[in-house]
Motif scaffolding. Sequence first.
Motif, PDB file in Angstrom:
ATOM      1  N   ALA A 104       0.858  -1.181   0.000  1.00  0.00           N
ATOM      2  CA  ALA A 104       0.000   0.000   0.000  1.00  0.00           C
ATOM      3  C   ALA A 104       0.897   1.234   0.000  1.00  0.00           C
ATOM      4  O   ALA A 104       1.515   1.550   1.025  1.00  0.00           O
ATOM      5  CB  ALA A 104      -0.902   0.006   1.228  1.00  0.00           C
ATOM      6  N   PRO A 105       1.030   1.942  -1.136  1.00  0.00           N
ATOM      7  CA  PRO A 105       1.802   3.187  -1.127  1.00  0.00           C
ATOM      8  C   PRO A 105       1.271   4.121  -0.052  1.00  0.00           C
ATOM      9  O   PRO A 105       0.065   4.223   0.170  1.00  0.00           O
ATOM     10  CB  PRO A 105       1.567   3.753  -2.529  1.00  0.00           C
ATOM     11  N   ILE A 131       7.658   5.096   1.372  1.00  0.00           N
ATOM     12  CA  ILE A 131       7.630   6.033   2.506  1.00  0.00           C
ATOM     13  C   ILE A 131       8.634   7.176   2.322  1.00  0.00           C
ATOM     14  O   ILE A 131       8.590   8.155   3.082  1.00  0.00           O
ATOM     15  CB  ILE A 131       7.879   5.310   3.846  1.00  0.00           C
ATOM     16  N   ASP A 132       9.514   7.062   1.325  1.00  0.00           N
ATOM     17  CA  ASP A 132      10.446   8.157   1.058  1.00  0.00           C
ATOM     18  C   ASP A 132       9.747   9.391   0.504  1.00  0.00           C
ATOM     19  O   ASP A 132      10.332  10.474   0.453  1.00  0.00           O
ATOM     20  CB  ASP A 132      11.511   7.694   0.060  1.00  0.00           C
ATOM     21  N   THR A 133       8.480   9.234   0.084  1.00  0.00           N
ATOM     22  CA  THR A 133       7.743  10.361  -0.510  1.00  0.00           C
ATOM     23  C   THR A 133       7.020  11.209   0.529  1.00  0.00           C
ATOM     24  O   THR A 133       6.380  12.201   0.168  1.00  0.00           O
ATOM     25  CB  THR A 133       6.716   9.836  -1.526  1.00  0.00           C
ATOM     26  N   CYS A 134       7.096  10.829   1.809  1.00  0.00           N
ATOM     27  CA  CYS A 134       6.343  11.538   2.851  1.00  0.00           C
ATOM     28  C   CYS A 134       7.238  11.875   4.042  1.00  0.00           C
ATOM     29  O   CYS A 134       8.319  11.305   4.215  1.00  0.00           O
ATOM     30  CB  CYS A 134       5.169  10.677   3.336  1.00  0.00           C
ATOM     31  N   THR A 135       6.761  12.765   4.865  1.00  0.00           N
ATOM     32  CA  THR A 135       7.453  13.087   6.107  1.00  0.00           C
ATOM     33  C   THR A 135       7.171  12.001   7.143  1.00  0.00           C
ATOM     34  O   THR A 135       6.231  11.211   7.007  1.00  0.00           O
ATOM     35  CB  THR A 135       6.980  14.433   6.669  1.00  0.00           C
ATOM     36  N   ASN A 136       7.979  11.963   8.193  1.00  0.00           N
ATOM     37  CA  ASN A 136       7.768  10.989   9.263  1.00  0.00           C
ATOM     38  C   ASN A 136       6.399  11.162   9.903  1.00  0.00           C
ATOM     39  O   ASN A 136       5.740  10.180  10.288  1.00  0.00           O
ATOM     40  CB  ASN A 136       8.863  11.123  10.321  1.00  0.00           C
ATOM     41  N   GLU A 137       5.961  12.415  10.045  1.00  0.00           N
ATOM     42  CA  GLU A 137       4.642  12.676  10.640  1.00  0.00           C
ATOM     43  C   GLU A 137       3.521  12.088   9.780  1.00  0.00           C
ATOM     44  O   GLU A 137       2.555  11.499  10.299  1.00  0.00           O
ATOM     45  CB  GLU A 137       4.429  14.181  10.809  1.00  0.00           C
ATOM     46  N   GLN A 138       3.657  12.234   8.459  1.00  0.00           N
ATOM     47  CA  GLN A 138       2.648  11.683   7.550  1.00  0.00           C
ATOM     48  C   GLN A 138       2.641  10.155   7.589  1.00  0.00           C
ATOM     49  O   GLN A 138       1.584   9.521   7.520  1.00  0.00           O
ATOM     50  CB  GLN A 138       2.909  12.184   6.129  1.00  0.00           C
ATOM     51  N   ILE A 139       3.828   9.564   7.700  1.00  0.00           N
ATOM     52  CA  ILE A 139       3.913   8.101   7.783  1.00  0.00           C
ATOM     53  C   ILE A 139       3.243   7.600   9.057  1.00  0.00           C
ATOM     54  O   ILE A 139       2.450   6.650   9.028  1.00  0.00           O
ATOM     55  CB  ILE A 139       5.394   7.654   7.745  1.00  0.00           C
ATOM     56  N   LEU A 140       3.521   8.258  10.178  1.00  0.00           N
ATOM     57  CA  LEU A 140       2.902   7.849  11.448  1.00  0.00           C
ATOM     58  C   LEU A 140       1.390   8.001  11.401  1.00  0.00           C
ATOM     59  O   LEU A 140       0.646   7.169  11.938  1.00  0.00           O
ATOM     60  CB  LEU A 140       3.487   8.678  12.596  1.00  0.00           C
ATOM     61  N   LEU A 157       4.627  -3.262   7.981  1.00  0.00           N
ATOM     62  CA  LEU A 157       6.026  -2.880   7.841  1.00  0.00           C
ATOM     63  C   LEU A 157       6.164  -1.714   6.862  1.00  0.00           C
ATOM     64  O   LEU A 157       5.809  -1.849   5.693  1.00  0.00           O
ATOM     65  CB  LEU A 157       6.859  -4.062   7.324  1.00  0.00           C
ATOM     66  N   PRO A 158       6.671  -0.560   7.295  1.00  0.00           N
ATOM     67  CA  PRO A 158       6.956   0.537   6.357  1.00  0.00           C
ATOM     68  C   PRO A 158       8.237   0.224   5.578  1.00  0.00           C
ATOM     69  O   PRO A 158       9.234  -0.215   6.158  1.00  0.00           O
ATOM     70  CB  PRO A 158       7.162   1.755   7.272  1.00  0.00           C
ATOM     71  N   VAL A 159       8.225   0.446   4.248  1.00  0.00           N
ATOM     72  CA  VAL A 159       9.406   0.161   3.426  1.00  0.00           C
ATOM     73  C   VAL A 159       9.595   1.248   2.374  1.00  0.00           C
ATOM     74  O   VAL A 159       8.634   1.867   1.914  1.00  0.00           O
ATOM     75  CB  VAL A 159       9.311  -1.211   2.711  1.00  0.00           C
ATOM     76  N   SER A 160      10.846   1.418   1.987  1.00  0.00           N
ATOM     77  CA  SER A 160      11.186   2.285   0.861  1.00  0.00           C
ATOM     78  C   SER A 160      12.404   1.694   0.169  1.00  0.00           C
ATOM     79  O   SER A 160      13.469   1.589   0.776  1.00  0.00           O
ATOM     80  CB  SER A 160      11.505   3.708   1.324  1.00  0.00           C
ATOM     81  N   VAL A 161      12.226   1.293  -1.092  1.00  0.00           N
ATOM     82  CA  VAL A 161      13.354   0.765  -1.847  1.00  0.00           C
ATOM     83  C   VAL A 161      14.370   1.866  -2.114  1.00  0.00           C
ATOM     84  O   VAL A 161      15.581   1.670  -2.020  1.00  0.00           O
ATOM     85  CB  VAL A 161      12.871   0.129  -3.168  1.00  0.00           C
ATOM     86  N   LYS A 162      13.894   3.076  -2.427  1.00  0.00           N
ATOM     87  CA  LYS A 162      14.802   4.184  -2.733  1.00  0.00           C
ATOM     88  C   LYS A 162      15.633   4.582  -1.526  1.00  0.00           C
ATOM     89  O   LYS A 162      16.820   4.887  -1.630  1.00  0.00           O
ATOM     90  CB  LYS A 162      14.006   5.393  -3.237  1.00  0.00           C
ATOM     91  N   ARG A 163      15.015   4.593  -0.364  1.00  0.00           N
ATOM     92  CA  ARG A 163      15.721   5.008   0.843  1.00  0.00           C
ATOM     93  C   ARG A 163      16.552   3.864   1.408  1.00  0.00           C
ATOM     94  O   ARG A 163      17.502   4.073   2.162  1.00  0.00           O
ATOM     95  CB  ARG A 163      14.710   5.491   1.887  1.00  0.00           C
TER      96      ARG A 163
END
Length: 305
Positions: A104-105, A131-140, A157-163
Amino acid sequence: MQIASISNPTLPPRAGFVATLGRPNAGKSTLLNHLLGEHLALVSHKANATRKQLQLIVPYKPLNAQIIFVDTPGIHHQEKLLNQYMLSQALKAMGDCDLALYLAPVSDDIRHYEHFLELYQGKHILLLSKIDTCTNEQILCKITQYQRFSDTFLELLPVSVKRGFDKEMILRTIASHLPFSPFLYDEELLCNVSLKEIYKEMIRQSLFENLSDEIPYEADVVIKTFEEGAEQDRIFAHIIVEKSSQKGVVIGKGGSGIKRISKCAREKIQSLSTKAIFLKLDVEVYKGWSKQRETLKKIGYDFTL
């Protein structure tokens, strides 16, 4: 991060099929290529690039496990026969799997996950991707929204291939939920399809990479002849489009388009092969092929399988 290479033979073996699911462009193929360590699943920013199931086999030795990831087309609903075929591939993977990963993006509306739950009620892990497209606050905030479904998923599980992500942790989590079973494939295999099919996908990815904005996703590739030699593989393939105007776009002025696609495809194939590669591409018009059941079957999309 390198996966530990020392297995634990004292542990009973685990093996199972893991359907990788999500909407088009959720990042499924990109994630699987990183987990496998090879570029075998087609990656494109064009929606609906993945057409068929592809099984990618990843060992996880610390738990004596063999994970068989099933890459699937994005879950979507359209009337075209080709789209119906792609949805059928995703639904079949749901029915056959031991475990599912739902990507889920982080920017997705939660209603897409609710739709997934209407289709699938089995064991699954929810991966919050990109999750690299959002701020930590938005992810939470997004994680909090998903918590009301905590009784439906095994893990979130939050993941980001780019990060970059903890490959070891993800594989361990998946392997720990697989059934105890002898390995289902030879331990040397990376995937369940032939070189011919892999090469076809690499040509199709090269087409999308070079002409993604100009060519609709219905464009495809048919390998007419595949000759394996001791020192060289020879591939003769047709790029198929639905309109004569699209053929002109693929060929390009003075043949520039087809030359660029051929060069890109040859480099991708060569990166996987120890032999020299000869590749000859032509372009053919199959009018309305994505709407014709018999034509779809002839080029590899069989609804009866």
